[in-house]
Design a protein around this motif. Structure first.
Motif, mmCIF file in Angstrom:
data_model
loop_
_atom_site.group_PDB
_atom_site.id
_atom_site.type_symbol
_atom_site.label_atom_id
_atom_site.label_comp_id
_atom_site.label_asym_id
_atom_site.label_seq_id
_atom_site.Cartn_x
_atom_site.Cartn_y
_atom_site.Cartn_z
ATOM 1 N N PRO A 70 26.898 -21.023 -26.925
ATOM 2 C CA PRO A 70 28.356 -21.123 -26.882
ATOM 3 C C PRO A 70 28.847 -22.199 -27.863
ATOM 4 O O PRO A 70 28.370 -23.331 -27.828
ATOM 5 N N LEU A 71 29.774 -21.809 -28.733
ATOM 6 C CA LEU A 71 30.279 -22.698 -29.776
ATOM 7 C C LEU A 71 31.800 -22.756 -29.713
ATOM 8 O O LEU A 71 32.449 -21.756 -29.411
ATOM 9 N N MET A 72 32.355 -23.924 -30.017
ATOM 10 C CA MET A 72 33.809 -24.071 -30.071
ATOM 11 C C MET A 72 34.161 -24.995 -31.222
ATOM 12 O O MET A 72 33.445 -25.968 -31.492
ATOM 13 N N CYS A 73 35.266 -24.695 -31.895
ATOM 14 C CA CYS A 73 35.750 -25.511 -33.007
ATOM 15 C C CYS A 73 37.144 -26.045 -32.703
ATOM 16 O O CYS A 73 37.976 -25.342 -32.133
ATOM 17 N N CYS A 74 37.387 -27.293 -33.095
ATOM 18 C CA CYS A 74 38.676 -27.960 -32.894
ATOM 19 C C CYS A 74 38.989 -28.797 -34.136
ATOM 20 O O CYS A 74 38.115 -29.059 -34.958
ATOM 21 N N THR A 75 40.225 -29.254 -34.203
ATOM 22 C CA THR A 75 40.638 -30.155 -35.272
ATOM 23 C C THR A 75 40.664 -31.578 -34.745
ATOM 24 O O THR A 75 41.134 -31.829 -33.637
ATOM 25 N N GLU A 76 40.162 -32.504 -35.541
ATOM 26 C CA GLU A 76 40.197 -33.924 -35.194
ATOM 27 C C GLU A 76 41.634 -34.431 -35.144
ATOM 28 O O GLU A 76 42.512 -33.895 -35.819
ATOM 29 N N GLY A 81 43.986 -42.935 -42.451
ATOM 30 C CA GLY A 81 42.865 -43.691 -42.984
ATOM 31 C C GLY A 81 41.501 -43.204 -42.512
ATOM 32 O O GLY A 81 40.483 -43.780 -42.885
ATOM 33 N N ALA A 82 41.460 -42.148 -41.704
ATOM 34 C CA ALA A 82 40.181 -41.622 -41.217
ATOM 35 C C ALA A 82 39.406 -40.969 -42.363
ATOM 36 O O ALA A 82 39.980 -40.549 -43.369
ATOM 37 N N LEU A 83 38.104 -40.875 -42.183
ATOM 38 C CA LEU A 83 37.234 -40.255 -43.176
ATOM 39 C C LEU A 83 37.652 -38.802 -43.407
ATOM 40 O O LEU A 83 37.712 -38.021 -42.455
ATOM 41 N N ARG A 108 25.650 -37.915 -45.650
ATOM 42 C CA ARG A 108 26.601 -38.123 -46.755
ATOM 43 C C ARG A 108 27.553 -39.266 -46.400
ATOM 44 O O ARG A 108 27.122 -40.270 -45.866
ATOM 45 N N ASP A 109 28.841 -39.107 -46.649
ATOM 46 C CA ASP A 109 29.790 -40.194 -46.370
ATOM 47 C C ASP A 109 29.958 -40.456 -44.875
ATOM 48 O O ASP A 109 30.473 -41.501 -44.482
ATOM 49 N N ALA A 110 29.539 -39.524 -44.039
ATOM 50 C CA ALA A 110 29.672 -39.695 -42.588
ATOM 51 C C ALA A 110 28.750 -40.784 -42.042
ATOM 52 O O ALA A 110 28.934 -41.230 -40.915
ATOM 53 N N VAL A 111 27.810 -41.247 -42.829
ATOM 54 C CA VAL A 111 26.925 -42.339 -42.391
ATOM 55 C C VAL A 111 27.747 -43.549 -41.961
ATOM 56 O O VAL A 111 27.396 -44.243 -41.010
ATOM 57 N N GLN A 112 28.872 -43.768 -42.620
ATOM 58 C CA GLN A 112 29.704 -44.939 -42.305
ATOM 59 C C GLN A 112 30.336 -44.863 -40.916
ATOM 60 O O GLN A 112 30.761 -45.881 -40.371
ATOM 61 N N LEU A 113 30.375 -43.685 -40.306
ATOM 62 C CA LEU A 113 30.989 -43.546 -38.987
ATOM 63 C C LEU A 113 30.202 -44.252 -37.895
ATOM 64 O O LEU A 113 30.782 -44.877 -37.012
ATOM 65 N N ARG A 114 28.895 -44.103 -37.923
ATOM 66 C CA ARG A 114 28.042 -44.700 -36.873
ATOM 67 C C ARG A 114 26.705 -45.111 -37.467
ATOM 68 O O ARG A 114 25.677 -44.521 -37.181
ATOM 69 N N GLN A 115 26.706 -46.136 -38.238
ATOM 70 C CA GLN A 115 25.460 -46.612 -38.846
ATOM 71 C C GLN A 115 24.464 -47.034 -37.777
ATOM 72 O O GLN A 115 23.254 -46.997 -37.991
ATOM 73 N N ASP A 116 24.951 -47.417 -36.621
ATOM 74 C CA ASP A 116 24.066 -47.845 -35.526
ATOM 75 C C ASP A 116 23.319 -46.667 -34.896
ATOM 76 O O ASP A 116 22.305 -46.865 -34.248
ATOM 77 N N LEU A 117 23.796 -45.431 -35.087
ATOM 78 C CA LEU A 117 23.159 -44.258 -34.491
ATOM 79 C C LEU A 117 22.436 -43.386 -35.491
ATOM 80 O O LEU A 117 21.735 -42.457 -35.094
ATOM 81 N N SER A 118 22.604 -43.615 -36.759
ATOM 82 C CA SER A 118 22.046 -42.738 -37.771
ATOM 83 C C SER A 118 20.528 -42.835 -37.828
ATOM 84 O O SER A 118 19.953 -43.875 -37.558
ATOM 85 N N CYS A 119 19.918 -41.700 -38.230
ATOM 86 C CA CYS A 119 18.454 -41.669 -38.405
ATOM 87 C C CYS A 119 18.072 -42.496 -39.602
ATOM 88 O O CYS A 119 18.760 -42.571 -40.557
#
Length: 119
Positions: A70-76, A81-83, A108-119
């Motif tokens: 089951p998949l769902m898509c939404c808009t942020e 100033g958000a990415l 990619r640029d999303a790394v800046q969102l949660r550097q504490d959780l990134s692989c």
């Protein structure tokens, strides 16, 4: 037990090809990093920033075989100033892993969102 796994990736352009390919790249890495089988995934919630409207990320997931998930898509929320050009996912998965064993994927640029959780 059900756990949440987060992921995010950016694209350069608002095109069907870029949205679908980036979604697939992100999902395939989440699967690999967490040693998941498709059957482990309960559902997926995708969000895109308001500047991405050429395609649904779910279409990219379906193209790589996620036809029974089951998949769902939404808009942020359009926070100033958000990415930009960002696709996010929250997977709900059945797993015996602890929260500390879960690998979240930010690319990619999303790394800046949660550097504490990134692989």
């Amino acid at each position: 037990m059900v756990r949440g796994i987060r992921g995010a990736i950016t694209v350069d352009e608002n095109t069907v090809e870029q949205i679908e390919k980036a979604t697939q790249e992100m999902l395939e890495l989440i699967i690999k990093e967490n040693a998941l089988a498709l059957e482990d995934i309960s559902s997926a919630l995708f969000t895109v920033t308001p500047d991405l409207n050429a395609a649904f990320p779910a279409a990219g997931a379906r193209a790589i075989g996620w036809s029974t998930v089951p998949l769902m898509c939404c808009t942020e929320i359009p926070v100033q100033g958000a990415l930009p050009y960002c696709i996010r996912v929250l997977l709900q998965v059945n797993t015996d892993k602890t929260q500390q064993e879960i690998h979240h994927v930010y690319l990619r640029d999303a790394v800046q969102l949660r550097q504490d959780l990134s692989c």
